[in-house]
Scaffold this motif. Sequence first.
Motif, PDB file in Angstrom:
ATOM      1  N   ASN A 102       0.860  -1.178   0.000  1.00 21.02           N
ATOM      2  CA  ASN A 102       0.000   0.000   0.000  1.00 21.02           C
ATOM      3  C   ASN A 102       0.902   1.235   0.000  1.00 21.02           C
ATOM      4  N   PRO A 103       0.850   2.059  -1.027  1.00 21.14           N
ATOM      5  CA  PRO A 103       1.751   3.215  -1.101  1.00 21.14           C
ATOM      6  C   PRO A 103       1.493   4.276  -0.025  1.00 21.14           C
ATOM      7  N   GLN A 104       0.374   4.194   0.705  1.00 22.28           N
ATOM      8  CA  GLN A 104       0.119   5.135   1.807  1.00 22.28           C
ATOM      9  C   GLN A 104       0.951   4.801   3.048  1.00 22.28           C
ATOM     10  N   TRP A 105       1.446   3.564   3.116  1.00 22.19           N
ATOM     11  CA  TRP A 105       2.234   3.163   4.277  1.00 22.19           C
ATOM     12  C   TRP A 105       3.642   3.712   4.157  1.00 22.19           C
ATOM     13  N   LEU A 106       4.072   4.422   5.176  1.00 21.09           N
ATOM     14  CA  LEU A 106       5.423   4.979   5.228  1.00 21.09           C
ATOM     15  C   LEU A 106       6.361   4.121   6.059  1.00 21.09           C
ATOM     16  N   VAL A 107       5.773   3.212   6.860  1.00 25.11           N
ATOM     17  CA  VAL A 107       6.561   2.406   7.786  1.00 25.11           C
ATOM     18  C   VAL A 107       5.859   1.076   8.044  1.00 25.11           C
ATOM     19  N   GLU A 108       6.637   0.047   8.278  1.00 20.09           N
ATOM     20  CA  GLU A 108       6.184  -1.213   8.850  1.00 20.09           C
ATOM     21  C   GLU A 108       7.182  -1.563   9.936  1.00 20.09           C
ATOM     22  N   ILE A 109       6.703  -2.274  10.947  1.00 23.59           N
ATOM     23  CA  ILE A 109       7.554  -2.669  12.061  1.00 23.59           C
ATOM     24  C   ILE A 109       7.466  -4.184  12.232  1.00 23.59           C
ATOM     25  N   GLU A 110       8.607  -4.820  12.496  1.00 23.96           N
ATOM     26  CA  GLU A 110       8.669  -6.223  12.889  1.00 23.96           C
ATOM     27  C   GLU A 110       9.335  -6.283  14.252  1.00 23.96           C
ATOM     28  N   VAL A 111       8.914  -7.216  15.088  1.00 27.88           N
ATOM     29  CA  VAL A 111       9.601  -7.421  16.363  1.00 27.88           C
ATOM     30  C   VAL A 111       9.754  -8.902  16.659  1.00 27.88           C
ATOM     31  N   ASP A 112      10.764  -9.212  17.443  1.00 24.78           N
ATOM     32  CA  ASP A 112      10.944 -10.529  18.031  1.00 24.78           C
ATOM     33  C   ASP A 112      10.915 -10.332  19.532  1.00 24.78           C
ATOM     34  N   ALA A 113      10.317 -11.276  20.222  1.00 23.68           N
ATOM     35  CA  ALA A 113      10.258 -11.216  21.682  1.00 23.68           C
ATOM     36  C   ALA A 113      10.656 -12.557  22.253  1.00 23.68           C
ATOM     37  N   PHE A 114      11.135 -12.531  23.467  1.00 21.76           N
ATOM     38  CA  PHE A 114      11.517 -13.747  24.170  1.00 21.76           C
ATOM     39  C   PHE A 114      10.987 -13.643  25.587  1.00 21.76           C
ATOM     40  N   VAL A 115      10.185 -14.620  25.979  1.00 21.57           N
ATOM     41  CA  VAL A 115       9.581 -14.616  27.305  1.00 21.57           C
ATOM     42  C   VAL A 115      10.522 -15.384  28.241  1.00 21.57           C
ATOM     43  N   ALA A 116      11.257 -14.646  29.036  1.00 15.39           N
ATOM     44  CA  ALA A 116      12.212 -15.276  29.946  1.00 15.39           C
ATOM     45  C   ALA A 116      11.517 -15.680  31.239  1.00 15.39           C
ATOM     46  N   LYS A 117      11.887 -16.782  31.783  1.00 19.35           N
ATOM     47  CA  LYS A 117      11.375 -17.239  33.083  1.00 19.35           C
ATOM     48  C   LYS A 117      12.198 -16.590  34.179  1.00 19.35           C
ATOM     49  N   GLY A 118      11.487 -16.231  35.262  1.00 18.65           N
ATOM     50  CA  GLY A 118      12.198 -15.712  36.438  1.00 18.65           C
ATOM     51  C   GLY A 118      12.792 -14.431  36.202  1.00 18.65           C
TER      52      GLY A 118
END
Length: 132
Positions: free
Chosen positions: A116-132
């Motif tokens: 979509n040419p209206q989009w100026l940005v996209e974001i990707e993330v990675d997460a890690f759920v640590a115990k304790g």
Amino acid sequence: MSYKRQLISNGNPMEEIVGFSRAVRVGPFIAVGGTAPVDENGETVGIGNVFAQTTRCFEIIKTALEDAGSGIHDIVRTRVILTDIENWKEAIEARKAYCRECKPVDTIMAIDRFVNPQWLVEIEVDAFVAKG
């Protein structure tokens, strides 16, 4: 150790058509795919405004992480993808509101355009759920 695969949907009809998920959690790892600045109806928000679009992307990401049993605090990597690298400061200003505490690693890059040419940005993330 065997981990179950949890698919996180945000209701986008394209998920079924092309076979993707908003996020996937396998054990403690969560990947959130390229997140575009759209509202609940699929309409672009913040047209022409990188800060507003980045903020919307992070709100969608926040919801996806919460749906996966996690949260913004578990982000370990962000990828900010822009159509104009000159907009990096506005994007990072918006990112700060979500990442100041967890301080993930970051990549900022530019591409020619999005679907979509209206989009100026996209974001990707990675997460890690640590115990304790």
